[in-house]
Design an enzyme around this catalytic site. Structure first.
Site, PDB file in Angstrom:
ATOM      1  N   PRO B  24       0.842  -0.678   0.047  1.00 25.78           N
ATOM      2  CA  PRO B  24       0.066  -0.216   0.074  1.00 25.78           C
ATOM      3  C   PRO B  24       0.746   1.884  -0.114  1.00 25.78           C
ATOM      4  O   PRO B  24       1.744   1.320   0.905  1.00 25.78           O
ATOM      5  CB  PRO B  24      -0.779  -0.254   0.783  1.00 25.78           C
ATOM      6  N   CYS B  25       0.204   2.488  -0.785  1.00 19.58           N
ATOM      7  CA  CYS B  25       1.066   3.385  -1.200  1.00 19.58           C
ATOM      8  C   CYS B  25       0.584   4.738  -0.350  1.00 19.58           C
ATOM      9  O   CYS B  25      -0.934   5.765  -1.560  1.00 19.58           O
ATOM     10  CB  CYS B  25       1.919   3.793  -1.605  1.00 19.58           C
ATOM     11  N   ILE B  26      -0.737   5.101   0.462  1.00 24.06           N
ATOM     12  CA  ILE B  26      -1.055   5.854   0.696  1.00 24.06           C
ATOM     13  C   ILE B  26      -2.786   6.451   0.340  1.00 24.06           C
ATOM     14  O   ILE B  26      -3.610   5.546   0.555  1.00 24.06           O
ATOM     15  CB  ILE B  26      -1.094   7.713   0.465  1.00 24.06           C
TER      16      ILE B  26
END
Lengths: 151, 78
Positions: B24-26
């Site tokens: 996940p990235c934000i």
């Protein structure tokens, strides 16, 4: 309800379309602006009064008491740096004031590492029309108002 | 998005066997897949994804700021 959103960094304000990432450039998660940061080490500050709801070394989201969530991303593809060169000054769940240091970083090091240090500032899930009083593109100090978010 | 979105997203990217890594990235899920062609973009949009960016076996699903939660929900299903 309106929220004044401040610049997290010193640099040059630019349209979000200058961000080399379609998620931001095409406003997939919301409209906003971007700041080309000055290439010196320093702190990224909170754009609003609120709570840190998401915190990564290279990005964070602050939600106001009214639920307006603002995303600040420090550079593009900086998730790949795995936190190296970034210093967290707060923890997830902390209350912060607008202008309070959140993450220390060095945009010059990001650029030397081959990544864009540009900082998108995004009003999450906002409509494009809800951003008003957008600051004229050009030089900006950390803590200067970037736009007002009407909700 | 509904609460079963993790399961639906997992199904729309080819199921557990197709996953090499999910990060996940934000605002997005970066998915490294065995076979990128198994991604059902229409299904992802129907679940509520803001966008899908495909580059071969790497697919980015733009899900909004709850990406971290969704990613850990998907990890739980693997």
């Amino acid at each position: 309800m309106t929220t004044r959103v401040l610049s997290p960094v010193k640099g040059v304000l630019a349209p979000i379309t200058e961000v080399p990432d379609p998620v931001f450039a095409e406003a997939m998660v919301g409209p906003g602006v971007a700041v080309h940061p000055e290439l010196t080490a320093g702190d990224a500050v909170s754009p609003v009064d609120g709570t840190i709801v998401t915190l990564h070394p290279h990005a964070f989201v602050v939600a106001t008491a009214e639920g307006a969530a603002v995303l600040v991303h420090l550079g593009i593809d900086t998730v790949k740096l795995q936190g190296e060169g970034f210093t967290l000054h707060v923890a997830k769940g902390d209350a912060v004031r607008a202008g309070q240091p959140v993450i220390g970083w060095d945009p010059a090091a990001v650029q030397e590492g081959g990544k864009s240090p540009i900082c998108p500032v995004v009003a999450l899930d906002a409509t494009a029309e809800s951003l008003v009083d957008v600051r004229e593109f050009g030089p900006v100090e950390a803590g200067d108002a970037l736009f007002t978010w009407q909700r | 998005m509904a609460d079963d979105r993790a399961a639906k997203i997992l199904a729309a990217i080819g199921g557990p066997d197709n996953i090499i890594e999910i990060e996940p990235c934000i605002t997005r899920l970066r998915c490294e897949l065995e076979d990128g062609s198994k991604v059902d973009e229409a299904a992802l949009k129907a679940i509520g994804a803001h966008g899908v960016i495909r580059a071969g076996s790497v697919v980015q699903i733009i899900v909004g700021p709850e990406a971290d939660t969704i990613a850990s929900d998907i990890e739980d299903l693997l």
